[in-house]
Design an enzyme around this catalytic site. Structure first.
Site, PDB file in Angstrom:
ATOM      1  N   SER A  92      38.679  -6.818 -16.080  1.00 38.83           N
ATOM      2  CA  SER A  92      38.290  -7.562 -17.290  1.00 38.83           C
ATOM      3  C   SER A  92      38.161  -9.069 -17.031  1.00 38.83           C
ATOM      4  CB  SER A  92      39.318  -7.324 -18.392  1.00 38.83           C
ATOM      5  OG  SER A  92      39.452  -5.939 -18.631  1.00 38.83           O
TER       6      SER A  92
HETATM    7  N1  SAM Z   1      43.114  -3.843 -16.433  1.00 38.49           N
HETATM    8  C1  SAM Z   1      42.272  -3.383 -15.356  1.00 38.49           C
HETATM    9  C2  SAM Z   1      42.176  -4.378 -14.245  1.00 38.49           C
HETATM   10  O1  SAM Z   1      42.860  -5.416 -14.299  1.00 38.49           O
HETATM   11  O2  SAM Z   1      41.454  -4.098 -13.294  1.00 38.49           O
HETATM   12  C3  SAM Z   1      40.910  -3.036 -15.853  1.00 38.49           C
HETATM   13  C4  SAM Z   1      40.896  -1.775 -16.595  1.00 38.49           C
HETATM   14  S1  SAM Z   1      39.300  -1.108 -16.836  1.00 38.49           S
HETATM   15  C5  SAM Z   1      38.586  -2.199 -17.992  1.00 38.49           C
HETATM   16  C6  SAM Z   1      39.749   0.315 -17.788  1.00 38.49           C
HETATM   17  C7  SAM Z   1      40.416   1.398 -16.976  1.00 38.49           C
HETATM   18  O3  SAM Z   1      40.877   2.400 -17.885  1.00 38.49           O
HETATM   19  C8  SAM Z   1      39.497   2.107 -15.992  1.00 38.49           C
HETATM   20  O4  SAM Z   1      40.034   2.020 -14.707  1.00 38.49           O
HETATM   21  C9  SAM Z   1      39.462   3.551 -16.502  1.00 38.49           C
HETATM   22  O5  SAM Z   1      39.366   4.514 -15.476  1.00 38.49           O
HETATM   23  C10 SAM Z   1      40.778   3.629 -17.218  1.00 38.49           C
HETATM   24  N2  SAM Z   1      40.897   4.702 -18.235  1.00 38.49           N
HETATM   25  C11 SAM Z   1      39.997   5.115 -19.165  1.00 38.49           C
HETATM   26  N3  SAM Z   1      40.500   6.106 -19.904  1.00 38.49           N
HETATM   27  C12 SAM Z   1      41.764   6.321 -19.456  1.00 38.49           C
HETATM   28  C13 SAM Z   1      42.806   7.222 -19.824  1.00 38.49           C
HETATM   29  N4  SAM Z   1      42.684   8.110 -20.819  1.00 38.49           N
HETATM   30  N5  SAM Z   1      43.970   7.162 -19.145  1.00 38.49           N
HETATM   31  C14 SAM Z   1      44.139   6.287 -18.131  1.00 38.49           C
HETATM   32  N6  SAM Z   1      43.193   5.411 -17.727  1.00 38.49           N
HETATM   33  C15 SAM Z   1      42.019   5.432 -18.383  1.00 38.49           C
END
Ligand code: SAM
Length: 217
Positions: free
Chosen positions: A62
């Site tokens: 993000s």
């Molecule tokens: N905070 C992270 C970083 O600093 O890199 C970025 C996160 S990214 C915007 C969102 C993440 O949520 C992705 O890696 C995606 O695979 C994960 N995600 C989506 N649905 C999810 C779920 N139900 N459980 C766990 N992770 C999930």
């Protein structure tokens, strides 16, 4: 001071402090954690820019300001147990590890979870547990949590996550459709699950939260 440290300090000054983030611990953590290590080598020079970046698997790290906004809203003092849903690159996890006592983080994509684990070990963030799976269920065995951070966009606030908050605990979650969301802060007020105070922290755009209490894949 190496060039990444210079870029990091400038990032905090021009993108974070200047936009109203005041929590000194959050500002310090963002000046400290080497964000460039959480992106692939070809993107390292862009790691401190004012935007999200791809991290593979069609996911993103993000925008620094959004990370700061969400982290400040968790109101961490250093004593908390925090649940993060969406480990991604592990960058936000590394910040939480510095700001809280213990962090439990769930990522549905194993390759991202593995990459994050390696980086967090390299940074000696040993107060982090990472699990691969659907984070929309939360992490019942580790609950309750003083704070929960969801880093992907959800159609609604999953009640099961509110259930895993302590009284007074904070849940930060982007809620909306698959294109735009409202960054929402829900504070649990009593034993009753529906008894939450909701605050709107502004518009945002996240990748989908995919799972039982999120979107279909
Ligand atoms: N905070 C992270 C970083 O600093 O890199 C970025 C996160 S990214 C915007 C969102 C993440 O949520 C992705 O890696 C995606 O695979 C994960 N995600 C989506 N649905 C999810 C779920 N139900 N459980 C766990 N992770 C999930």
């Amino acid at each position: 001071m190496d060039r990444y440290t210079k870029q990091r300090i400038k990032m905090v000054d021009t993108q974070i402090r200047s936009r109203g983030i005041k929590d000194a611990r959050v500002l310090k953590a963002m000046e400290t954690i080497p964000r460039h290590l959480f992106v692939e080598e070809a993107l390292m020079d862009q790691a401190y820019n004012d935007n999200p970046l791809p991290i593979g698997e069609r996911q993103t790290i993000s925008q620094p300001y959004i990370v700061a906004l969400m982290t400040e809203a968790l109101e961490l003092t250093g004593k908390e147990k925090v649940l993060e849903i969406g480990t991604g690159s592990g960058y936000q996890t590394a910040l939480l590890a510095q700001l809280a006592d213990r962090v439990c983080s769930i990522e549905r994509i194993a390759s991202l979870a593995n990459g994050a684990r390696k980086l967090l070990d390299y940074l000696h963030a040993y107060n982090v547990a990472i699990r691969v799976g659907d984070g929309t269920y939360g992490w019942k065995e580790e609950s309750p949590f003083d704070a929960i951070l969801v880093t992907a966009g959800a159609p609604k606030i999953p009640a099961v996550l509110v259930e895993q908050l302590t009284l007074g605990g904070r849940l930060i979650i982007p809620v909306g459709d698959r294109h735009t969301q409202t960054l929402t802060k829900a504070t649990r007020l009593s034993e009753k699950i529906g008894d939450v105070k909701k605050e709107d922290l502004g518009g945002c755009r996240f990748v989908d939260l995919i799972g039982e209490h999120g979107w279909d894949s």
